[in-house]
Design a protein around this motif. Structure first.
Motif, PDB file in Angstrom:
ATOM      1  N   PHE A  70       0.126  -0.755  -4.303  1.00  0.00           N
ATOM      2  CA  PHE A  70       0.827  -0.129  -3.188  1.00  0.00           C
ATOM      3  C   PHE A  70       2.062  -0.916  -2.759  1.00  0.00           C
ATOM      4  O   PHE A  70       2.939  -0.366  -2.098  1.00  0.00           O
ATOM      5  N   TYR A 121       4.516   0.483  -5.141  1.00  0.00           N
ATOM      6  CA  TYR A 121       4.730   1.846  -4.641  1.00  0.00           C
ATOM      7  C   TYR A 121       5.698   1.817  -3.458  1.00  0.00           C
ATOM      8  O   TYR A 121       6.640   2.608  -3.379  1.00  0.00           O
ATOM      9  N   THR A 179      -4.462   6.253   4.590  1.00  0.00           N
ATOM     10  CA  THR A 179      -4.483   5.611   3.279  1.00  0.00           C
ATOM     11  C   THR A 179      -5.429   4.422   3.239  1.00  0.00           C
ATOM     12  O   THR A 179      -6.087   4.175   2.221  1.00  0.00           O
ATOM     13  N   TYR A 190      -8.255   4.617   0.257  1.00  0.00           N
ATOM     14  CA  TYR A 190      -8.338   3.684  -0.864  1.00  0.00           C
ATOM     15  C   TYR A 190      -9.389   2.604  -0.633  1.00  0.00           C
ATOM     16  O   TYR A 190      -9.947   2.067  -1.596  1.00  0.00           O
ATOM     17  N   ASN A 244       5.413   7.970   3.240  1.00  0.00           N
ATOM     18  CA  ASN A 244       4.357   7.691   2.270  1.00  0.00           C
ATOM     19  C   ASN A 244       4.353   6.223   1.848  1.00  0.00           C
ATOM     20  O   ASN A 244       3.296   5.628   1.669  1.00  0.00           O
ATOM     21  N   SER A 245       5.545   5.626   1.700  1.00  0.00           N
ATOM     22  CA  SER A 245       5.603   4.240   1.240  1.00  0.00           C
ATOM     23  C   SER A 245       5.084   3.275   2.300  1.00  0.00           C
ATOM     24  O   SER A 245       4.290   2.379   2.001  1.00  0.00           O
ATOM     25  N   ASN A 266       1.374   3.944   2.773  1.00  0.00           N
ATOM     26  CA  ASN A 266       0.559   3.476   1.664  1.00  0.00           C
ATOM     27  C   ASN A 266       0.347   1.969   1.659  1.00  0.00           C
ATOM     28  O   ASN A 266      -0.418   1.467   0.828  1.00  0.00           O
ATOM     29  N   GLY A 274      -3.028   1.344   1.704  1.00  0.00           N
ATOM     30  CA  GLY A 274      -3.711   1.260   0.420  1.00  0.00           C
ATOM     31  C   GLY A 274      -3.811  -0.177  -0.078  1.00  0.00           C
ATOM     32  O   GLY A 274      -4.666  -0.484  -0.909  1.00  0.00           O
TER      33      GLY A 274
END
Length: 435
Positions: A59, A62, A252, A256, A370-371, A374, A377
């Motif tokens: 992540f 990511y 997230t 995860y 999202n980044s 995440n 995650g």
């Protein structure tokens, strides 16, 4: 069937099954490490805290590459950029069979995250170009079905491949990495052939269908006051984007934290690798049920934040009970409740950014949400691994995730008052001015 239902049905049948297939492959690639860990950790000398750190490094890669990736998608088109992502992440997953120790594990997980960056937010942005707001909850629920389905497949598949230990002098986890990397590379060519970049390129839509769709998307821009930044990077400074990125963190972290440690927890129940794989699939059946029910309810009632609050609370309860219970059957029931909430919560959350972002600004804004989100995650697997290392039990890590879900309830209430109430006031003002 009325024209609207026919158009939405046509778009859904043409796009969503193939996108589900691609995301299933992505999720199998990123989550199979949870099963590989059952034997890989001993072979490579990886401790629980090192595994949590390495699993979470996905992540970080990511996070760094996601916004640039989504901007490149806007430049090169969805089908070509998705094909590029498929080839690189498939190759890196297969190369994980060559890992020799903790440091190569760290490097490959980081590279896998960098390679896959942009696929999930790219699909979310892609969907905003095809569906009016009122249809997105159900459609996103269908797309995110890929997550629990992939995790259901991963369990039995991983269990069988781990049983190949010693075949051709290779470890079972090496067979697992090689096998799951291949489908992504093979799907690159069909992606180029099947996916149109925009509705204007879809030969299966009539001119009347395209006109209706453009009219509805424009109506959404007017109704929700959607912003199309002239410079898409300006979306990265949008306060609404940053608030939603914060709200996504608990989603997230829970997702995860569950998927990457569930095989370890279930393995403690006793049984072979194959039994662990099948039992680990059970919670994801409930995840599928949640995705088929909850997003439709959210669309029907036009309620996002109330549903999110309820799901966060039930997810926290499930995580707490999975740590508190001592009987395997009770733990499995609690984990099933958690899976029910996590996946449907993901679908509902991703209806929110498209309510106020459009165009290239949506590509950048969705990628940033999202980044940053995440990073959960990373924090989930690492936090659970660290707590397990220091306490000798997974229970402390599960309590940690439960507390994060309660934090999600509070965040949802706060952001509702910061965003939704303001949006309702702006809509009322526009209507008053027009009237």
């Amino acid at each position: 069937m009325n024209p609207e239902k026919q158009i939405i049905r046509t778009i859904t049948l043409r796009l969503i099954p193939f996108l589900i297939l691609l995301y299933m492959v992505a999720f199998i690639d990123r989550s199979a490490v949870g099963f590989a860990k059952l034997h890989m950790a001993a072979d490579l000398g990886i401790s629980d805290i090192a595994y949590g750190f390495g699993a979470g490094l996905f992540f970080i890669g990511y996070f760094i590459f996601e916004v640039p990736s989504n901007l490149m998608l806007e430049r090169f088109g969805a089908r070509r950029w998705f094909a590029r992502i498929l080839i690189t992440w498939g190759a890196i997953t297969a190369c994980m069979a060559l890992m020799q120790g903790p440091y190569s594990f760290y490097a490959m997980r980081f590279l896998l995250g960098a390679a896959e960056a942009g696929f999930f937010p790219g699909v979310l942005y892609y969907i905003t170009r095809w569906y009016p707001v009122r249809h997105r909850g159900k459609v996103l629920g269908l797309f995110i079905l890929a997550q629990p389905i992939a995790l259901m497949i991963t369990g039995p598949l991983a269990g069988a491949l781990l049983g190949m230990d010693g075949t051709l002098d290779m470890h079972g986890w090496q067979w697992l990495m090689l096998t799951i990397g291949l489908p992504a590379m093979l799907l690159a060519w069909p992606t180029l052939r099947i996916l149109p970049d925009t509705p204007a390129q879809a030969r299966w839509l009539s001119e009347e269908d395209r006109t209706w769709l453009n009219k509805e998307l424009e109506a959404d821009r007017q109704e929700y006051g959607q912003t199309e930044h002239s410079n898409p990077l300006h979306a990265l400074k949008d306060r609404r984007v940053l608030l939603l990125a914060l709200l996504y963190l608990p989603v997230t972290l829970s997702n995860y934290g569950l998927s990457l440690w569930l095989p370890t927890l279930v393995h403690q129940f006793g049984g072979s690798n194959l039994v662990t794989g099948f039992v680990s699939a059970v919670p994801y059946v409930f995840g599928i049920i949640g995705l088929l029910i909850v997003p439709r309810s959210s669309d029907r009632l036009n309620d996002r934040y109330g549903h999110l609050c309820a799901l966060y609370f039930l997810g926290a309860l499930g995580m707490f009970l999975s740590a508190w219970a001592t009987l395997p059957a009770m733990q499995l029931m609690a984990l099933s409740l958690t899976a029910f909430t996590i996946f449907s919560g993901t679908a509902i959350f991703w209806t929110l950014p498209g309510r106020f972002l459009t165009g290239a600004g949506a590509a950048a804004g969705i990628a940033l949400i999202n980044s940053i989100g995440n990073l959960g995650g990373y924090l989930g697997p690492f936090g659970i691994g660290a707590l397990k290392e220091y306490t000798g039990s997974l229970a402390a890590g599960l309590y940690f995730v439960s507390a994060v879900e309660i934090f999600g309830v509070l965040l949802t209430v706060l952001i509702y008052f910061k965003l939704e109430r303001k949006m309702i006031h702006q809509q009322s003002t526009r209507l008053a001015e027009q009237g």
